[in-house]
Design a protein around this motif. Sequence first.
Motif, mmCIF file in Angstrom:
data_model
loop_
_atom_site.group_PDB
_atom_site.id
_atom_site.type_symbol
_atom_site.label_atom_id
_atom_site.label_comp_id
_atom_site.label_asym_id
_atom_site.label_seq_id
_atom_site.Cartn_x
_atom_site.Cartn_y
_atom_site.Cartn_z
ATOM 1 N N PHE A 37 -20.589 9.879 24.200
ATOM 2 C CA PHE A 37 -20.402 8.431 24.138
ATOM 3 C C PHE A 37 -19.020 8.027 23.626
ATOM 4 O O PHE A 37 -18.563 6.913 23.904
ATOM 5 N N HIS A 41 -16.883 5.595 25.756
ATOM 6 C CA HIS A 41 -16.287 4.446 25.072
ATOM 7 C C HIS A 41 -14.838 4.238 25.496
ATOM 8 O O HIS A 41 -14.451 3.143 25.930
ATOM 9 N N CYS A 44 -14.380 3.499 29.313
ATOM 10 C CA CYS A 44 -14.682 2.098 29.631
ATOM 11 C C CYS A 44 -13.564 1.168 29.157
ATOM 12 O O CYS A 44 -13.184 0.225 29.867
ATOM 13 N N TRP A 45 -13.025 1.432 27.957
ATOM 14 C CA TRP A 45 -11.957 0.583 27.434
ATOM 15 C C TRP A 45 -10.705 0.676 28.313
ATOM 16 O O TRP A 45 -10.046 -0.346 28.586
ATOM 17 N N PHE A 73 -13.526 0.916 18.321
ATOM 18 C CA PHE A 73 -14.014 2.242 17.921
ATOM 19 C C PHE A 73 -14.447 2.248 16.461
ATOM 20 O O PHE A 73 -15.390 2.955 16.086
ATOM 21 N N PHE A 76 -17.849 1.025 16.547
ATOM 22 C CA PHE A 76 -18.676 2.106 17.102
ATOM 23 C C PHE A 76 -19.000 3.123 16.011
ATOM 24 O O PHE A 76 -20.145 3.555 15.850
ATOM 25 N N ILE A 133 -18.434 -3.401 25.058
ATOM 26 C CA ILE A 133 -18.337 -1.944 25.139
ATOM 27 C C ILE A 133 -18.702 -1.269 23.819
ATOM 28 O O ILE A 133 -19.649 -0.476 23.752
ATOM 29 N N SER A 134 -17.943 -1.574 22.754
ATOM 30 C CA SER A 134 -18.047 -0.793 21.514
ATOM 31 C C SER A 134 -19.381 -0.957 20.799
ATOM 32 O O SER A 134 -20.016 0.030 20.405
ATOM 33 N N LEU A 137 -22.301 0.629 22.930
ATOM 34 C CA LEU A 137 -22.367 2.097 22.872
ATOM 35 C C LEU A 137 -22.701 2.572 21.458
ATOM 36 O O LEU A 137 -23.358 3.604 21.282
ATOM 37 N N LEU A 278 -24.500 -1.023 29.514
ATOM 38 C CA LEU A 278 -23.744 -1.737 28.492
ATOM 39 C C LEU A 278 -24.408 -3.061 28.110
ATOM 40 O O LEU A 278 -24.378 -3.463 26.942
#
Length: 294
Positions: A37, A41, A44-45, A73, A76, A133-134, A137, A278
């Motif tokens: 992941f 991550h 995707c970014w 992140f 995350f 996203i972050s 995930l 997502l």
Amino acid sequence: MALNKEVFKTRALSALIFVAVMMAGLLINHWSFLLLFVIIHFGCWYEYCKLVDKIYHVKLPTLFKYGIAAIGFSLFLAFCKYPYEIAGYSLNNNLVIPFAFAGFTAMAIGLIKADRGINISAVLLSLLGIIYISISLGAMVAFRISEYDFGNGLVTNLSNGISIPLLIIFSVWLNDTCAYLVGSFIGKTPFSKISPKKTWEGTIGGAVLCIALIGTVGSYLFFGKVTLLAFLIGAIGAVIGTLGDLWESKLKRMANVKDSGNMLPGHGGFLDRFDSMLLATPVVLILVIMLQSA
């Protein structure tokens, strides 16, 4: 239309490799899960920032992009509690602040040193990626290290906390596949201008099949008994997952691109593969929290 054997072989091979890598990352242990992941991550970014640039016909400063991804992140990592420790140092207690500080610093320097004026709309859409996203995930990691198993099914016994992540992933995959098959056979009514190939028949048929299969087979496989949670996750995967697919399709149309990237030959990029997940994952997290507190 005649089948292009070379294209079919390329798509089939890349799909098999994708599934093999996904299942290895998900099932080996909690560290392989985290590594998987982390890769998703940043993949995707990378694609998300490229889409934002193309949507607004700008080139946001590279430092700004690194900074915002680092901030994402750090959030995350906030989900990476025990057993994510190295030599007794937990990832969430020791890395969140450094990544957040580095991210804010890089983002600020990037904006200050920008040669041209900054497009505020592009900046705001970029910031949305932190949630899109972050945090999404990170919620997957939260499930992996939690006790949200609610039973003792066959797959649950492989590793604690793997049930809900697999249910989410299987539900969005199954919904996508069933919607495609049903739509191919009986689809006639266009579902949305955003995604012209989708039909109402395929969307509804795929959702019904997804909910039924995840709710029944998924219940016994993951929990050892029929459970409302599996049906609800199937419904979220079908409905919210479809919205996630439409949202990413909208971004691609605005950016005037066919795929978000080329991670998988014939299948597109990271966002193309994980767009449904997502959006569905944080909704499942909210559901589980509500069930736990009920």
